[in-house]
Each structure stands twice: as structure tokens, then as C-alpha cells.
Design an enzyme around this catalytic site. Sequence first.
Site, PDB file in Angstrom:
ATOM      1  N   SER A  14     -91.632  76.223 -36.520  1.00  0.00           N
ATOM      2  CA  SER A  14     -91.099  75.371 -35.452  1.00  0.00           C
ATOM      3  C   SER A  14     -91.294  73.890 -35.782  1.00  0.00           C
ATOM      4  O   SER A  14     -92.101  73.526 -36.625  1.00  0.00           O
ATOM      5  CB  SER A  14     -91.775  75.713 -34.121  1.00  0.00           C
ATOM      6  OG  SER A  14     -93.157  75.461 -34.177  1.00  0.00           O
ATOM      7  N   ASP A  15     -90.542  73.067 -35.072  1.00  0.00           N
ATOM      8  CA  ASP A  15     -90.659  71.625 -35.258  1.00  0.00           C
ATOM      9  C   ASP A  15     -91.690  71.056 -34.279  1.00  0.00           C
ATOM     10  O   ASP A  15     -92.353  71.802 -33.556  1.00  0.00           O
ATOM     11  CB  ASP A  15     -89.291  70.943 -35.112  1.00  0.00           C
ATOM     12  CG  ASP A  15     -88.658  71.125 -33.738  1.00  0.00           C
ATOM     13  OD1 ASP A  15     -89.380  71.443 -32.762  1.00  0.00           O
ATOM     14  OD2 ASP A  15     -87.438  70.935 -33.632  1.00  0.00           O
ATOM     15  N   GLN A  16     -91.812  69.766 -34.241  1.00  0.00           N
ATOM     16  CA  GLN A  16     -92.809  69.114 -33.396  1.00  0.00           C
ATOM     17  C   GLN A  16     -92.609  69.420 -31.909  1.00  0.00           C
ATOM     18  O   GLN A  16     -93.550  69.422 -31.134  1.00  0.00           O
ATOM     19  CB  GLN A  16     -92.776  67.600 -33.632  1.00  0.00           C
ATOM     20  CG  GLN A  16     -93.903  66.859 -32.950  1.00  0.00           C
ATOM     21  CD  GLN A  16     -93.898  65.383 -33.318  1.00  0.00           C
ATOM     22  OE1 GLN A  16     -92.980  64.884 -33.941  1.00  0.00           O
ATOM     23  NE2 GLN A  16     -94.945  64.688 -32.930  1.00  0.00           N
ATOM     24  N   GLY A  18     -91.694  72.322 -30.852  1.00  0.00           N
ATOM     25  CA  GLY A  18     -91.938  73.743 -30.656  1.00  0.00           C
ATOM     26  C   GLY A  18     -90.706  74.624 -30.785  1.00  0.00           C
ATOM     27  O   GLY A  18     -90.759  75.815 -30.490  1.00  0.00           O
TER      28      GLY A  18
END
Length: 142
Positions: A14-16, A18
Site C-alpha cells: 500500500s501507499d502512504q 493505505g
Amino acid sequence: MESRSEIRVRYAESDQMGVAYHANYLIWCEVGRTDFIRELGMTYAEMERQGVMLAVADAHVRFHASARYDDRVRIVTRLTGVRSRMVTFAYEILRLTDVGAESDRLASATTTLVSLDASGRPAALPQAIRTLLDCGRSPVAA
């Protein structure tokens, strides 16, 4: 026949914010595909030992909703086509609730794989493997 695999979205996927990165959906399709073949009675590793490699030649993903960090996800896999040198799979990727019920459809996808020999050239699937795959093919498939 269909195979059902479950994963939990890992932090690294996932990215920052989420949200699961889109390329991970193809990895999840691979999880479903290898589980499907295993449920037919053969591992992908055994196919390779027999000299058969299946290379993804085409992939399509339609995103419906975002998977998020720590979501439980189910991959439903169906084999929709078997030809002399190609196999096609269809997938539905679904979010699961806390009690394991399917809730949101996250993505739908298809992959077409080409059979390759040990030198990397297209080759007909051995009859035994084609017969095994035909046993798992969806009856509504073309």
C-alpha cells in the site's frame, strides 16, 4: 470449477494513504492462478519440471474499488479457456468483512498465458496437462 484464495493486504503493498498499489492486483491474480492449478492436482513447479512454462501474454484489470492496508481479500479464479498453446483465467477480487462474507468487488481481471518450452518458444501443452486443465474449465467458457 473455481478456486478461492485469501490474502490480507500487507503494508508493503500500500501507499502512504493505505491504498493498495494497482500492480499488486496482478500478483494477487497469480496467487489465485497457482492455487487453482494446485487444486486440480498439480503444482506449477511440477509443470515446470515437466518442461512447461506459462507466460502471461495478456492481462486486463478493471478496478471497481480500492483495497486498503490490512483488508482481507478473496481472489476467485476460474479457468475460462484452454487451447493447444494458451490458457485464459478470469478473476474477481473481493473485499471480505470481519466475519468472512464478501462485500465489495475490488477488481475483475483476465489473463491469457502462453505455453512455452524450456527454450522459451511457444509450444503445445502436453496432452496430460491439457486434459487436467480441461477438467477445471468453466462450462460457460468458450
